[in-house]
Write a protein that holds these residues in place. Structure first.
Motif, short mmCIF file in Angstrom:
data_model
loop_
_atom_site.label_atom_id
_atom_site.label_comp_id
_atom_site.label_asym_id
_atom_site.label_seq_id
_atom_site.Cartn_x
_atom_site.Cartn_y
_atom_site.Cartn_z
N ASP A 130 0.64 -1.18 -0.08
CA ASP A 130 -0.02 0.05 0.03
C ASP A 130 0.70 1.21 0.02
O ASP A 130 0.31 2.24 -0.09
CB ASP A 130 -0.82 0.11 1.20
N THR A 131 2.21 1.20 0.06
CA THR A 131 3.12 2.33 0.17
C THR A 131 4.04 2.16 -1.02
O THR A 131 4.56 1.47 -1.53
CB THR A 131 3.98 2.28 1.37
N VAL A 132 3.93 3.62 -1.61
CA VAL A 132 4.88 3.82 -2.71
C VAL A 132 5.86 4.86 -2.60
O VAL A 132 5.70 5.91 -1.99
CB VAL A 132 4.25 4.07 -4.28
N TYR A 133 7.18 4.65 -3.03
CA TYR A 133 8.19 5.62 -3.14
C TYR A 133 8.71 6.17 -4.38
O TYR A 133 8.83 5.10 -5.19
CB TYR A 133 9.39 5.38 -2.07
N TRP A 134 9.14 7.18 -4.79
CA TRP A 134 9.36 7.42 -5.93
C TRP A 134 10.88 8.10 -5.59
O TRP A 134 11.20 9.15 -4.53
CB TRP A 134 8.70 8.64 -6.60
N TYR A 135 11.76 8.08 -6.40
CA TYR A 135 13.44 8.37 -6.36
C TYR A 135 13.91 8.68 -7.58
O TYR A 135 13.46 8.27 -8.75
CB TYR A 135 14.19 7.35 -5.76
N GLN A 136 14.85 9.61 -7.57
CA GLN A 136 15.53 10.31 -8.82
C GLN A 136 17.07 10.07 -8.59
O GLN A 136 17.76 10.26 -7.43
CB GLN A 136 15.31 11.84 -8.99
N GLN A 137 17.63 9.32 -9.39
CA GLN A 137 19.10 9.12 -9.36
C GLN A 137 20.05 9.56 -10.57
O GLN A 137 19.56 9.24 -11.74
CB GLN A 137 19.38 7.62 -9.31
N LEU A 169 12.06 11.47 -3.52
CA LEU A 169 11.27 12.72 -3.98
C LEU A 169 9.84 12.76 -3.12
O LEU A 169 9.68 13.64 -2.56
CB LEU A 169 10.97 12.34 -5.29
N ILE A 170 8.95 11.46 -3.10
CA ILE A 170 7.75 11.77 -2.67
C ILE A 170 7.46 10.42 -2.12
O ILE A 170 7.74 9.26 -2.80
CB ILE A 170 6.66 12.33 -3.53
N SER A 171 6.36 10.25 -1.33
CA SER A 171 5.72 8.48 -1.10
C SER A 171 4.24 8.83 -0.76
O SER A 171 3.80 9.90 -0.49
CB SER A 171 6.58 8.04 0.08
N PHE A 172 3.75 7.70 -0.87
CA PHE A 172 2.33 7.51 -0.79
C PHE A 172 2.12 6.53 0.13
O PHE A 172 2.67 5.34 0.05
CB PHE A 172 1.52 7.32 -2.00
N TYR A 173 0.92 6.46 1.14
CA TYR A 173 0.54 5.55 1.80
C TYR A 173 -0.96 5.71 1.78
O TYR A 173 -1.78 6.28 2.13
CB TYR A 173 0.96 5.53 3.18
N GLU A 174 -1.64 4.37 1.36
CA GLU A 174 -3.15 4.23 1.41
C GLU A 174 -3.76 5.32 0.39
O GLU A 174 -4.54 5.97 0.59
CB GLU A 174 -3.66 4.11 2.63
N LYS A 175 -2.89 5.78 -0.90
CA LYS A 175 -3.38 6.80 -1.65
C LYS A 175 -3.33 8.20 -1.24
O LYS A 175 -3.95 9.13 -1.79
CB LYS A 175 -4.89 6.49 -2.12
N MET A 176 -2.61 8.39 -0.09
CA MET A 176 -2.52 9.36 0.35
C MET A 176 -1.17 10.12 0.53
O MET A 176 -0.15 9.18 0.58
CB MET A 176 -2.97 9.79 1.86
#
Lengths: 110, 113
Positions: free
Chosen positions: B30-37, B46-53
């Motif tokens: 349920d958790t997504v993280y974005w990264y830039q390398q 960059l940013i993360s989401f948990y349960e669509k928030m």
């Protein structure tokens, strides 16, 4: 934010040698992972180890959370171990912001 | 076992164009993280989401936005692209925030010309 320092920055080994990579962090953590980034850019999970010791084949890791460091041991290195090894942590201080170290670049020669 | 899927794997854009990167997490994560390398750099959160928030925000430029949808997939939208946006963009998923192992996708290599 939390600071993560990895050492050494670069490491060159002959096949069959052993090595120890270190990750120091500046605050208490509830999440610590070791990754291997291969020459094609893939980030491969090695260990999830916020505390304690784990082993997986030729690799093992130890995190001493109270002293704020983690060690990754590579034994009998192979050319396929070449790449960059990253340590990534999350502070237990409330925010879940992942912070990577700058990595250790490993080259294993045949 | 199912892994994190990212699309496209490679993207070439011109300056000032827009780009959309997609991430499909491991099922039941349920958790997504974005990264830039950037080249020779470590991955930057960059940013993360948990349960669509939105959960946490890192060094994400104002030109970038992201969201997580009802099926838990996430999209990173990048506008007014600059040469300096050329990088490898990773998505990672986990079965919760904080004390859970992250699993990374193969990345999207963005080249801005």
């Amino acid at each position: 934010g939390i600071q993560v320092e990895q050492s050494p920055p670069d490491l060159i080994l002959q096949e069959g040698a052993n090595s120890t990579l270190r990750c120091n962090f500046s605050d208490s953590v509830n999440n610590l992972q070791w990754f291997h980034q291969n020459p094609w850019g893939q980030l491969i999970n090695l260990f999830y180890i916020p505390s304690g010791t784990k082993q997986n084949g030729r690799l093992s890791a130890t995190t001493v959370a109270t002293e704020r460091y983690s060690l990754l041991y590579i034994s009998s290195s192979q050319t396929t171990d070449s790449g960059v090894y990253f340590c990534a942590v999350m502070s237990s201080g409330g925010s879940y912001i992942p912070t990577f170290g700058r990595g250790t670049s490993l080259i294993v020669h045949p | 076992a199912a892994g994190v899927i990212q699309s496209p794997r490679h993207l070439i854009k011109e300056k000032r164009e827009t780009a959309t990167l997609k991430c499909y997490p491991i099922p039941r994560h349920d958790t997504v993280y974005w990264y830039q390398q950037g080249p020779g750099q470590d991955p930057q959160f960059l940013i993360s989401f948990y349960e669509k928030m939105q959960s946490d925000k890192g060094s994400i430029p104002d030109r970038f936005s992201a969201q997580q949808f009802s099926d838990y997939h996430s999209e990173l939208n990048m506008s007014s692209l600059e040469l300096g946006d050329s990088a490898l963009y990773f998505c990672a998923s986990s079965p919760g925030t904080g004390g859970y192992e992250q699993y990374f996708g193969p990345g999207t290599r963005l080249t801005v010309t």
